[in-house]
Write a protein that holds these residues in place. Sequence first.
Motif, mmCIF file in Angstrom:
data_model
loop_
_atom_site.group_PDB
_atom_site.id
_atom_site.type_symbol
_atom_site.label_atom_id
_atom_site.label_comp_id
_atom_site.label_asym_id
_atom_site.label_seq_id
_atom_site.Cartn_x
_atom_site.Cartn_y
_atom_site.Cartn_z
ATOM 1 N N SER A 9 -16.620 -3.296 3.089
ATOM 2 C CA SER A 9 -15.684 -3.194 4.219
ATOM 3 C C SER A 9 -14.247 -3.073 3.744
ATOM 4 N N SER A 10 -13.914 -3.788 2.686
ATOM 5 C CA SER A 10 -12.538 -3.728 2.173
ATOM 6 C C SER A 10 -12.206 -2.333 1.664
ATOM 7 N N TRP A 11 -13.208 -1.611 1.195
ATOM 8 C CA TRP A 11 -12.977 -0.260 0.687
ATOM 9 C C TRP A 11 -12.676 0.733 1.802
ATOM 10 N N LYS A 12 -12.806 0.329 3.041
ATOM 11 C CA LYS A 12 -12.473 1.214 4.162
ATOM 12 C C LYS A 12 -10.977 1.263 4.419
ATOM 13 N N VAL A 13 -10.254 0.235 3.988
ATOM 14 C CA VAL A 13 -8.816 0.153 4.266
ATOM 15 C C VAL A 13 -7.979 0.051 2.992
ATOM 16 N N TRP A 14 -8.368 -0.824 2.087
ATOM 17 C CA TRP A 14 -7.497 -1.188 0.982
ATOM 18 C C TRP A 14 -7.239 -0.114 -0.065
ATOM 19 N N PRO A 15 -8.140 0.823 -0.322
ATOM 20 C CA PRO A 15 -7.775 1.859 -1.292
ATOM 21 C C PRO A 15 -6.514 2.628 -0.885
ATOM 22 N N ALA A 16 -6.381 2.944 0.384
ATOM 23 C CA ALA A 16 -5.178 3.659 0.839
ATOM 24 C C ALA A 16 -3.930 2.786 0.667
ATOM 25 N N ALA A 17 -4.040 1.506 1.011
ATOM 26 C CA ALA A 17 -2.892 0.601 0.859
ATOM 27 C C ALA A 17 -2.511 0.443 -0.609
ATOM 28 N N MET A 18 -3.509 0.300 -1.467
ATOM 29 C CA MET A 18 -3.220 0.158 -2.902
ATOM 30 C C MET A 18 -2.652 1.441 -3.497
ATOM 31 N N TRP A 19 -3.173 2.581 -3.069
ATOM 32 C CA TRP A 19 -2.645 3.854 -3.566
ATOM 33 C C TRP A 19 -1.172 3.983 -3.196
ATOM 34 N N LEU A 20 -0.813 3.636 -1.951
ATOM 35 C CA LEU A 20 0.594 3.679 -1.542
ATOM 36 C C LEU A 20 1.432 2.691 -2.349
ATOM 37 N N THR A 21 0.880 1.524 -2.605
ATOM 38 C CA THR A 21 1.594 0.530 -3.417
ATOM 39 C C THR A 21 1.846 1.062 -4.816
ATOM 40 N N HIS A 22 0.835 1.642 -5.438
ATOM 41 C CA HIS A 22 0.999 2.176 -6.787
ATOM 42 C C HIS A 22 1.941 3.376 -6.791
ATOM 43 N N ARG A 23 1.908 4.192 -5.761
ATOM 44 C CA ARG A 23 2.835 5.330 -5.671
ATOM 45 C C ARG A 23 4.267 4.827 -5.566
ATOM 46 N N GLN A 24 4.462 3.776 -4.759
ATOM 47 C CA GLN A 24 5.797 3.212 -4.590
ATOM 48 C C GLN A 24 6.292 2.607 -5.895
ATOM 49 N N ARG A 25 5.424 1.917 -6.621
ATOM 50 C CA ARG A 25 5.819 1.308 -7.897
ATOM 51 C C ARG A 25 6.205 2.384 -8.896
ATOM 52 N N CYS A 26 5.597 3.568 -8.796
ATOM 53 C CA CYS A 26 5.926 4.661 -9.718
ATOM 54 C C CYS A 26 7.337 5.169 -9.491
ATOM 55 N N ARG A 27 7.819 5.047 -8.269
ATOM 56 C CA ARG A 27 9.158 5.562 -7.917
ATOM 57 C C ARG A 27 10.255 4.600 -8.285
ATOM 58 N N ILE A 28 9.935 3.350 -8.440
ATOM 59 C CA ILE A 28 10.962 2.324 -8.698
ATOM 60 C C ILE A 28 11.441 2.406 -10.124
#
Length: 173
Positions: free
Chosen positions: A154-173
Motif C-alpha cells: 500500500s505504501s508503494w501506491k503513494v510514497w515513491p512519488a513523494a520520495m522521488w520529489l524529495t530526491h529531486r528537490q535535494r538535487c537542486r539544493i
Amino acid sequence: MHGAACKLAGYRHHASQLCLKHFWFIAMRKEIVAFGKWYDQQIEVRPLATKALTSSVLAALSSVVAQVIRRKASIREVVSFTLQAAPPFSHFWFELLEAKLGPGKAALKTTVDQLLFRPIMIWYCFVFGGFLSGKRWTEVKDNLHRNFAKVVVSSWKVWPAAMWLTHRQRCRI
C-alpha cells in the motif's frame, strides 16, 4: 467577492467580513514567510533537533486529527505515534544515499529507498508501536504476519512519488 458572486460561491458573509478575512490572510502571510525563514535557519544550524521536533509535532497532530475523526481519544496513542516519529532516521538515510550513490539520480535513490529503507521503517513502526501500545511480542509478531506485506505494498501506491520529489528537490539544493 461582491454581492452575487458571494452568493454563487455560497458565502453568506457581509462584504466587510470578507474584507477583514482577506486582510487577516495578508497579515498572516508575512508571519508565515517569517516563520519559513526562521525554520530554514534552524534546519541549517540544528538539523537533527529541528527535524526530530518537526516530525514529532506533525505525528502528534496527525494522531490527534485521526482520533477526532474516529471519536476515540487515547493519550497513549498520541505519545506512541510521536515517539515513533521522533528519531530523524531519514536524515541519516538521505546522507547515506547521497554519499554512496552521488548527486542526482533521483530515480535510483527512490528505488533503493522504497525497496530497502521503507520496509525496514514500516517494520520498525509495527514493532515499536506494538510495544508502546502494551502488546506482547507474540501479538506484535502476529500483527506483522497479518499486515506487514499489505502495508508495504500500500505504501508503494503513494510514497515513491513523494520520495522521488524529495530526491529531486535535494538535487537542486
